[in-house]
Write a protein that holds these residues in place. Structure first.
Motif, short mmCIF file in Angstrom:
data_model
loop_
_atom_site.label_atom_id
_atom_site.label_comp_id
_atom_site.label_asym_id
_atom_site.label_seq_id
_atom_site.Cartn_x
_atom_site.Cartn_y
_atom_site.Cartn_z
N PHE A 386 -66.23 87.36 13.88
CA PHE A 386 -67.10 87.42 12.69
C PHE A 386 -66.31 87.09 11.43
O PHE A 386 -66.71 86.22 10.63
N TYR A 387 -65.19 87.75 11.22
CA TYR A 387 -64.41 87.53 9.99
C TYR A 387 -63.72 86.18 9.99
O TYR A 387 -63.50 85.58 8.93
N CYS A 388 -63.40 85.68 11.17
CA CYS A 388 -62.78 84.35 11.28
C CYS A 388 -63.73 83.26 10.79
O CYS A 388 -63.30 82.21 10.30
N SER A 389 -65.02 83.51 10.89
CA SER A 389 -66.01 82.50 10.51
C SER A 389 -66.01 82.19 9.01
O SER A 389 -66.57 81.19 8.59
N PHE A 390 -65.37 83.05 8.20
CA PHE A 390 -65.32 82.83 6.76
C PHE A 390 -64.16 81.91 6.35
O PHE A 390 -64.11 81.47 5.20
N LEU A 391 -63.25 81.61 7.26
CA LEU A 391 -62.07 80.82 6.91
C LEU A 391 -62.39 79.43 6.35
O LEU A 391 -61.73 78.98 5.40
N PRO A 392 -63.38 78.70 6.91
CA PRO A 392 -63.65 77.36 6.34
C PRO A 392 -64.07 77.37 4.87
O PRO A 392 -63.97 76.34 4.20
N LEU A 393 -64.51 78.53 4.35
CA LEU A 393 -64.87 78.59 2.94
C LEU A 393 -63.67 78.33 2.03
O LEU A 393 -63.83 77.96 0.86
#
Length: 409
Positions: A386-393
């Motif tokens: 879940f938290y990894c999904s924010f990295l592309p931001l």
């Protein structure tokens, strides 16, 4: 900014025509090299069970592989910028061959780590010299040439899930011995490329005086604070992408097993789609960068992936397959472009530029593999995904990169 254009003109005679056979040959070797590296993550599900590994140990395996190859790449690149060594290419592949044998026979975790180091060293030697061959063979079509080269590497990496399904599940750990065939083929192709490479280096040396004159201007440009900031930001962006890529390629298969109830074989399919679509994205990203600009493709590749990355942990299984394919295509469309952009920022140091973008930055990403593995052991894999999904931001910061159009691309 004119220093870059002057530097490029001095090397025109060695890059006047795109040498497609050489590009295809070095791309094939790149595929074979990265296929050997792909053996390591492909064996994670097998090794987790056969050697009773924790997630953090899985992360350490990826860390040793990527850090060995990554930290050494800028070192090899800096040295080969001053003194290229064509014969180091087949010698490096020989080290990878030793590593493949070691993985197949490793009786415990620590032996496995030692074997992985050999594969990392072989890769560290190959990548900077391989990028220099691409530079010579590009004929000025840098985006296209680098994309052809990187397509080979990403194609090799995408084989990991298929190797798990067809080799490592049936044959177990000893199935890694098949990787020695990759090493043998790569050595044979490289021995065929060495004479051409030596000839181009001789031409390059004949232009040494002209090159040194413009190199001073290029060095002044590279040392400008704005260019240093751009290079640092570029490495940071590649670092963030590598963290996310590590999360998907290393741990998403376990996430699919635990949260979606898939088998080991079934869990490889979405990972394969992500990596295979990335192969296409790498090619088209390089081609489009020649037309629309390097910075534009870098911004698109990271920020464009953000909506799909954010949605992925919340999707039903049916939608995982198309979304993860789109995600892989977009996020890897800037893979080769980052290397070319770094070479334009550091035109006098092609090997080091390649080492920093595909080497050191990936080594920093390898730290992410360990961090994500430790986090998965402590907080659970679902939370990590879940938290990894924010990295592309993080890719939003790419808008602060200097325009390559102003750099004379």
């Amino acid at each position: 900014m004119a220093s870059i254009a002057k530097f490029q003109k001095t090397s025109a005679s060695v890059q006047a025509i795109t040498v497609l056979p050489v590009l295809l040959a070095i791309s094939l070797v790149h595929m074979l090299n990265d296929s050997m590296q792909a053996v390591v993550p492909a064996m994670y599900p097998i090794l987790e069970k056969s050697l009773n590994l924790s997630y953090v140990q899985v992360g350490w395996i990826g860390f040793m592989l990527n850090m060995t190859s990554s930290v050494m790449q800028p070192v090899v690149g800096a040295y080969s910028d001053r003194r290229p060594l064509p014969m180091m290419l087949p010698i490096g592949m020989g080290l990878s061959l030793i590593g493949m044998v070691g993985i197949a026979l490793a009786p415990q975790f620590w032996y496995l780590l030692f074997a992985v180091v050999f594969i990392g060293l072989g890769s560290a030697i190959f990548h900077p010299e391989g990028s220099r061959i691409v530079y010579f063979a590009s004929g000025g079509r840098r985006g296209f040439a680098q994309s052809v080269y990187q397509v080979g590497g990403n194609a090799g990496s995408s084989l990991a899930p298929l190797m798990t399904i067809f080799i490592f599940v049936p044959f177990g750990q000893f199935g890694a011995i098949w990787g020695t065939l990759f090493a043998g083929m790569a050595i044979a192709v490289l021995l065929g490329l060495v004479p051409w490479y030596k000839k181009k280096l001789a031409q390059w040396e004949l232009e040494r005086e002209k090159r040194l004159a413009s190199k001073t201007l290029a060095a002044e440009h590279a040392n400008h604070p704005r260019m240093k900031f751009a290079l640092g930001l570029l490495i940071f962006l590649v670092f963030a992408r590598s963290w996310y890529h590590s999360g998907i390629s290393s741990y998403y298969q376990f996430y699919l097993e635990h949260d979606y109830g898939l088998s080991v074989r079934q869990a490889q399919i979405p990972v394969f789609l992500f990596l295979a679509a990335g192969v296409l994205g790498t090619y088209f990203g390089g081609v489009l960068a020649d037309r629309f600009g390097l910075k534009n493709m870098i911004v698109f590749s990271i920020t464009g992936a953000a909506p799909f990355a954010l949605a992925l942990p919340h999707l039903p299984l049916m939608l995982v397959y198309p979304v993860i394919a789109l995600l892989g295509f977009i996020i890897l469309s800037g893979f080769s472009v980052a290397v070319v952009y770094a070479q334009f920022l550091m035109p006098a140091k092609v090997g080091m530029a390649s080492g920093l973008t595909t080497g050191l930055a990936f080594g920093m990403g390898a730290i992410g593999a360990v961090a994500l593995g430790k986090a998965a052991d402590v907080f659970g894999l679902s939370s990590v995904m879940f938290y990894c999904s924010f990295l592309p931001l993080v890719g939003l910061s790419a808008i602060f990169l200097p325009s390559d159009r102003k750099l004379g691309v």
